[in-house]
Design a protein around this motif. Structure first.
Motif, PDB file in Angstrom:
ATOM      1  N   PHE A 137       0.826  -1.216   0.000  1.00 24.81           N
ATOM      2  CA  PHE A 137       0.000   0.000   0.000  1.00 24.81           C
ATOM      3  C   PHE A 137       0.853   1.256   0.000  1.00 24.81           C
ATOM      4  O   PHE A 137       2.062   1.215   0.206  1.00 24.81           O
ATOM      5  CB  PHE A 137      -1.018  -0.014   1.143  1.00 24.81           C
ATOM      6  CG  PHE A 137      -0.452   0.177   2.529  1.00 24.81           C
ATOM      7  CD1 PHE A 137       0.126  -0.875   3.215  1.00 24.81           C
ATOM      8  CD2 PHE A 137      -0.540   1.410   3.158  1.00 24.81           C
ATOM      9  CE1 PHE A 137       0.613  -0.702   4.512  1.00 24.81           C
ATOM     10  CE2 PHE A 137      -0.054   1.597   4.450  1.00 24.81           C
ATOM     11  CZ  PHE A 137       0.528   0.537   5.125  1.00 24.81           C
ATOM     12  N   TRP A 194      -8.218  13.625   5.710  1.00 26.98           N
ATOM     13  CA  TRP A 194      -7.519  13.161   6.925  1.00 26.98           C
ATOM     14  C   TRP A 194      -6.648  14.314   7.409  1.00 26.98           C
ATOM     15  O   TRP A 194      -5.682  14.678   6.761  1.00 26.98           O
ATOM     16  CB  TRP A 194      -6.662  11.912   6.622  1.00 26.98           C
ATOM     17  CG  TRP A 194      -6.280  11.117   7.849  1.00 26.98           C
ATOM     18  CD1 TRP A 194      -6.540  11.455   9.160  1.00 26.98           C
ATOM     19  CD2 TRP A 194      -5.594   9.856   7.887  1.00 26.98           C
ATOM     20  NE1 TRP A 194      -6.064  10.461   9.997  1.00 26.98           N
ATOM     21  CE2 TRP A 194      -5.490   9.480   9.262  1.00 26.98           C
ATOM     22  CE3 TRP A 194      -5.065   9.007   6.921  1.00 26.98           C
ATOM     23  CZ2 TRP A 194      -4.858   8.296   9.677  1.00 26.98           C
ATOM     24  CZ3 TRP A 194      -4.444   7.831   7.334  1.00 26.98           C
ATOM     25  CH2 TRP A 194      -4.333   7.477   8.693  1.00 26.98           C
ATOM     26  N   TYR A 216       2.600  -4.160   9.488  1.00 33.31           N
ATOM     27  CA  TYR A 216       2.014  -3.161  10.382  1.00 33.31           C
ATOM     28  C   TYR A 216       1.375  -3.764  11.622  1.00 33.31           C
ATOM     29  O   TYR A 216       0.938  -3.020  12.493  1.00 33.31           O
ATOM     30  CB  TYR A 216       1.062  -2.243   9.593  1.00 33.31           C
ATOM     31  CG  TYR A 216       1.871  -1.258   8.780  1.00 33.31           C
ATOM     32  CD1 TYR A 216       2.173   0.005   9.269  1.00 33.31           C
ATOM     33  CD2 TYR A 216       2.428  -1.637   7.563  1.00 33.31           C
ATOM     34  CE1 TYR A 216       2.972   0.875   8.567  1.00 33.31           C
ATOM     35  CE2 TYR A 216       3.231  -0.778   6.842  1.00 33.31           C
ATOM     36  CZ  TYR A 216       3.505   0.479   7.347  1.00 33.31           C
ATOM     37  OH  TYR A 216       4.312   1.339   6.652  1.00 33.31           O
ATOM     38  N   GLY A 218       4.670   4.685  12.175  1.00 36.08           N
ATOM     39  CA  GLY A 218       4.349   5.075  10.806  1.00 36.08           C
ATOM     40  C   GLY A 218       5.114   6.315  10.393  1.00 36.08           C
ATOM     41  O   GLY A 218       4.624   7.133   9.613  1.00 36.08           O
ATOM     42  N   ASN A 258       9.385   8.126   9.961  1.00 38.07           N
ATOM     43  CA  ASN A 258      10.843   8.091  10.104  1.00 38.07           C
ATOM     44  C   ASN A 258      11.252   9.076  11.206  1.00 38.07           C
ATOM     45  O   ASN A 258      10.481   9.946  11.582  1.00 38.07           O
ATOM     46  CB  ASN A 258      11.524   8.463   8.783  1.00 38.07           C
ATOM     47  CG  ASN A 258      11.319   7.393   7.715  1.00 38.07           C
ATOM     48  OD1 ASN A 258      10.740   7.656   6.668  1.00 38.07           O
ATOM     49  ND2 ASN A 258      11.788   6.197   7.983  1.00 38.07           N
ATOM     50  N   GLY A 290      11.289   6.438   3.514  1.00 37.61           N
ATOM     51  CA  GLY A 290      10.213   7.431   3.530  1.00 37.61           C
ATOM     52  C   GLY A 290      10.412   8.534   2.489  1.00 37.61           C
ATOM     53  O   GLY A 290      11.519   9.045   2.317  1.00 37.61           O
ATOM     54  N   THR A 347       4.036  10.796   5.531  1.00 35.33           N
ATOM     55  CA  THR A 347       2.956  11.406   4.763  1.00 35.33           C
ATOM     56  C   THR A 347       1.817  11.801   5.693  1.00 35.33           C
ATOM     57  O   THR A 347       1.311  12.922   5.639  1.00 35.33           O
ATOM     58  CB  THR A 347       2.450  10.417   3.697  1.00 35.33           C
ATOM     59  OG1 THR A 347       3.551  10.127   2.835  1.00 35.33           O
ATOM     60  CG2 THR A 347       1.296  11.003   2.908  1.00 35.33           C
ATOM     61  N   ALA A 348       1.417  10.867   6.558  1.00 37.06           N
ATOM     62  CA  ALA A 348       0.329  11.166   7.490  1.00 37.06           C
ATOM     63  C   ALA A 348       0.806  12.143   8.561  1.00 37.06           C
ATOM     64  O   ALA A 348       0.159  13.154   8.834  1.00 37.06           O
ATOM     65  CB  ALA A 348      -0.200   9.886   8.109  1.00 37.06           C
TER      66      ALA A 348
END
Ligand code: PPE
Length: 304
Positions: free
Chosen positions: A36, A125, A163, A195, A197, A217, A255-256
């Motif tokens: 993903f 999000w 995960y 989730g 670095n 990442g 990213t998140a």
């Protein structure tokens, strides 16, 4: 709860959000082999744009390649489908989640001819670690769980099953009253967050863990490039948990999580207990770039 959107792309067609289901014998559901990505689209002054789309699609294909999943679509088709998913959902800013997974066919550990399926969802999000995290920094702990050994999980691939380790670590951290945790590698050196670095600043030098037992990442890579452009010395080398305790600054990238400062680690205050100057400078640059305010990095953005 996830904020729903309208449509999800599944194997080449858009289906309504509520109808985006799979059979319970979907192989990936049982054994965790699925690749993903997490990608963000940001709203800027000149419209919306996806951050480093081609790098994310490249990594998705690498994850599939490493784990012997033949991708059923070309990179160009996936890129177009991602852009289209943001468009049909009319989302100005969102998180995008492509997922390549092993479909129904054989059960057992040789999925041989099972079809590889691909879905792309997008939904709004906001900040990953809470509203104040980006501004004030978070409290983190070192996890009791160890990150993957290089010959147990090939962490260049972003694979769903890996995960479980992150979920257990995150659960422990949250239940212990922390917002996030950092996992050590099997040798005891700092690896990464559940989730994200990890970066530290010590005496003006920025350090991040080398690409051994961590995900490569895309935000990490962006921060390294931004640091170089600012002439901040940057080293990719192993460091220990006590090096983190005495660091002047710590921040996490993803990213998140974007660029999230860490103000406390294992109940030790980091630096002044608030985001330090290098963290703030890089965070500032990052958010200018993703919002399309820095023409130098316009090639990192795909307009919608
Ligand atoms: N390490 C891990 C383990 C990781 O999952 C991520 C992304 C990173 C590092 C940072 O990678 P990048 O996003 O390319 O900078 N984690 C994704 C999933 C988070 C989730 O909760 O889901 C993400 O940030 O999208």
């Amino acid at each position: 709860m996830v904020t729903t959107s309208k449509k999800i792309w599944m194997d080449g067609v858009f289906v309504d959000w509520d109808d985006a289901s799979v059979h319970v014998l979907t192989h990936s559901l049982h054994y965790g082999l699925a690749a993903f990505e997490g990608i963000r689209c940001y709203e800027g002054s000149t419209g919306s744009a996806i951050f480093r789309l081609s790098e994310h699609v490249d990594r998705l294909f690498e994850s599939a390649h490493i784990t012997l999943m033949p991708m059923p679509f070309s990179k160009k088709e996936v890129i177009d489908a991602i852009i289209e998913t943001v468009r049909v959902n009319e989302l100005a800013s969102c998180y995008i989640r492509p997922l390549a997974y092993v479909g129904v066919g054989a059960m057992g550990l040789y999925p041989g001819d099972n079809p590889i399926r691909l879905s792309i969802a997008a939904w709004p999000w906001g900040s990953y670690l809470g509203e104040e995290a980006l501004e004030k920094g978070i409290r983190a702990k070192i996890s009791s769980f160890t990150r993957h050994h290089v010959n147990v999980s090939m962490t260049r691939a972003k694979i769903s099953g890996y995960y479980v380790n992150s979920i257990l670590a995150k659960w422990e951290a949250k239940k212990s009253g922390y917002e996030e945790c950092i996992l050590l590698d099997p040798d005891g050196y700092v690896a990464e967050g559940t989730g994200e670095n990890v970066f530290i600043v010590s005496k003006g030098v920025l350090k991040t863990t080398p690409l051994t037992s961590i995900l490569d990442g895309i935000t990490r890579n962006a921060i390294i490039q931004l640091a170089k452009a600012k002439h901040i010395p940057i080293l990719e080398e192993r460091f220990t948990r006590d090096a983190m305790y005495v660091a002047d600054e710590i921040f996490l990238t993803g990213t998140a999580a974007e660029v999230t400062p860490v103000r406390e680690l294992d109940d030790r205050t980091i630096g002044a207990g608030k985001p330090g100057p290098i963290t703030q400078a890089l965070q500032h640059d990052f958010f200018r770039i993703v919002r399309g305010e820095d023409p130098t990095y316009a090639n990192w953005l795909t307009p919608i």
